[in-house]
Design a protein around this motif. Structure first.
Motif, PDB file in Angstrom:
ATOM      1  N   ASP A  65      98.209 -34.283  83.407  1.00 16.73           N
ATOM      2  CA  ASP A  65      98.575 -35.309  82.412  1.00 16.73           C
ATOM      3  C   ASP A  65      98.632 -36.738  82.448  1.00 16.73           C
ATOM      4  O   ASP A  65      98.178 -37.679  81.741  1.00 16.73           O
ATOM      5  N   TYR A  66      98.170 -37.414  83.730  1.00 19.99           N
ATOM      6  CA  TYR A  66      97.669 -38.625  83.841  1.00 19.99           C
ATOM      7  C   TYR A  66      96.294 -38.731  83.533  1.00 19.99           C
ATOM      8  O   TYR A  66      96.143 -40.063  82.766  1.00 19.99           O
ATOM      9  N   ILE A  69      96.865 -39.841  79.883  1.00 20.19           N
ATOM     10  CA  ILE A  69      97.347 -41.049  79.622  1.00 20.19           C
ATOM     11  C   ILE A  69      96.253 -42.060  79.850  1.00 20.19           C
ATOM     12  O   ILE A  69      96.117 -42.952  79.161  1.00 20.19           O
ATOM     13  N   THR A  75      99.623 -40.584  73.883  1.00 21.97           N
ATOM     14  CA  THR A  75     100.126 -39.560  74.899  1.00 21.97           C
ATOM     15  C   THR A  75     101.224 -38.621  74.215  1.00 21.97           C
ATOM     16  O   THR A  75     101.992 -38.123  74.804  1.00 21.97           O
ATOM     17  N   ARG A  79     104.386 -33.758  77.045  1.00 24.67           N
ATOM     18  CA  ARG A  79     105.354 -32.795  77.682  1.00 24.67           C
ATOM     19  C   ARG A  79     105.131 -31.355  77.033  1.00 24.67           C
ATOM     20  O   ARG A  79     105.150 -30.464  77.760  1.00 24.67           O
ATOM     21  N   THR A 103     101.662 -30.851  87.861  1.00 23.73           N
ATOM     22  CA  THR A 103     101.282 -31.815  87.026  1.00 23.73           C
ATOM     23  C   THR A 103     100.840 -33.006  88.031  1.00 23.73           C
ATOM     24  O   THR A 103     101.194 -33.099  89.050  1.00 23.73           O
ATOM     25  N   HIS A 104      99.717 -33.740  87.531  1.00 24.59           N
ATOM     26  CA  HIS A 104      99.277 -34.933  88.101  1.00 24.59           C
ATOM     27  C   HIS A 104     100.677 -35.938  88.425  1.00 24.59           C
ATOM     28  O   HIS A 104     100.952 -36.527  89.576  1.00 24.59           O
ATOM     29  N   SER A 105     101.491 -35.880  87.299  1.00 22.75           N
ATOM     30  CA  SER A 105     102.405 -36.855  87.507  1.00 22.75           C
ATOM     31  C   SER A 105     103.855 -36.500  88.438  1.00 22.75           C
ATOM     32  O   SER A 105     104.638 -37.371  88.832  1.00 22.75           O
ATOM     33  N   SER A 106     103.614 -35.359  89.089  1.00 25.91           N
ATOM     34  CA  SER A 106     104.643 -34.883  90.044  1.00 25.91           C
ATOM     35  C   SER A 106     104.204 -35.465  91.311  1.00 25.91           C
ATOM     36  O   SER A 106     104.826 -35.288  92.363  1.00 25.91           O
ATOM     37  N   PRO A 108     103.249 -38.955  92.902  1.00 28.45           N
ATOM     38  CA  PRO A 108     103.366 -40.466  92.499  1.00 28.45           C
ATOM     39  C   PRO A 108     102.253 -41.145  93.111  1.00 28.45           C
ATOM     40  O   PRO A 108     101.869 -41.923  92.565  1.00 28.45           O
ATOM     41  N   GLN A 110      99.197 -40.226  93.424  1.00 27.70           N
ATOM     42  CA  GLN A 110      97.975 -39.726  92.905  1.00 27.70           C
ATOM     43  C   GLN A 110      96.956 -41.103  92.295  1.00 27.70           C
ATOM     44  O   GLN A 110      97.850 -41.752  91.480  1.00 27.70           O
ATOM     45  N   LEU A 112      95.115 -43.122  89.535  1.00 30.78           N
ATOM     46  CA  LEU A 112      94.819 -43.041  88.159  1.00 30.78           C
ATOM     47  C   LEU A 112      93.465 -42.895  87.485  1.00 30.78           C
ATOM     48  O   LEU A 112      93.165 -42.325  86.572  1.00 30.78           O
TER      49      LEU A 112
END
Length: 234
Positions: A65-66, A69, A75, A79, A103-106, A108, A110, A112
């Motif tokens: 998901d990152y 973005i 975006t 979800r 997910t990437h967003s899980s 922090p 990571q 970008l």
């Protein structure tokens, strides 16, 4: 020998090693949640992931998901696309008791920036096997370069991932081009039977009453024949 040929040759040995000792491998792969997953995803990658899972290979699947973005203008719907992809995984046979889906967003910490963050999630998950087609092979090669340089400077801290070249067919879309969400020519895995029939009926064909495979002159008919052929072989 070019890079792809060398990797394809190495893949033969890797596949044999996976068959002998599947517990020694961890697959790290995934996709961007930019829309519903379709038949191209299933025949191209998801079916192979299920096969490796059933063989006993550890499976890490990331929904990037990152990345959406950073490389898309909007975006919207990320979800719900993530939720939809997970449901498609489960319906296709991915077992959450044997596969880790995240997910990437899980994560922090990571990075970008693409494609460095792709290398980051492969390496921090300690993945050593990445099933890819020819188009994505350069990303795995870059990951190997990063891992090699890091290990040379700081010691053997990172696993060195190998690319496993898949023999996945290219699934044509309903208009004869490659099936793609961006082309709007895909058959989504989440379609109901009635929705699938409706999508196929809207495929542009021609007035020739004979069925013939001719991708250049008859792309619509040829696309339907190709998809039917893939499904019969699966």
């Amino acid at each position: 020998m070019d890079s792809f040929s060398a990797t394809a040759e190495r893949s033969i040995g890797i596949a044999a090693a996976v068959a002998r000792r599947p517990e020694g491998f961890r697959v790290v792969t995934g996709e961007r949640p930019t829309g519903p997953l379709h038949l191209g995803h299933y025949f191209g990658t998801i079916r192979e992931r299920v096969r490796l899972q059933e063989a006993g290979v550890d499976m890490f699947l990331v929904l990037a998901d990152y990345q959406v973005i950073t490389d898309r203008d909007t975006t919207a719907h990320v979800r719900e696309n993530v939720y939809g992809a997970v449901l498609d995984y489960l319906a296709a046979g991915i077992d959450p008791r044997r596969a880790t889906i995240f997910t990437h967003s899980s994560v922090p910490a990571q990075l970008l920036t693409y494609p460095v963050h792709q290398a980051a999630y492969i390496l921090f998950c300690k993945g050593n096997l990445v099933p890819v087609g020819k188009d994505n092979l350069p990303h795995v090669e870059m990951t190997r370069v990063i891992a090699r340089r890091f290990n040379e400077r700081y010691g053997q801290a990172l696993s060195m991932p190998d690319a496993l070249i898949t023999s996945a067919p290219e699934v044509p879309g309903l208009d004869g081009r490659k099936m793609s969400k961006s082309y709007g020519n895909s058959s989504s895995l989440s379609m109901t039977p009635d929705e699938t029939v409706d999508a196929i009926r809207r495929t542009r064909t021609d007035q020739d009453r004979k069925i013939a495979f001719d991708p250049e002159r008859r792309p619509g008919v040829s696309a339907l024949l190709s998809t039917a052929s893939i499904r019969r072989r699966s």
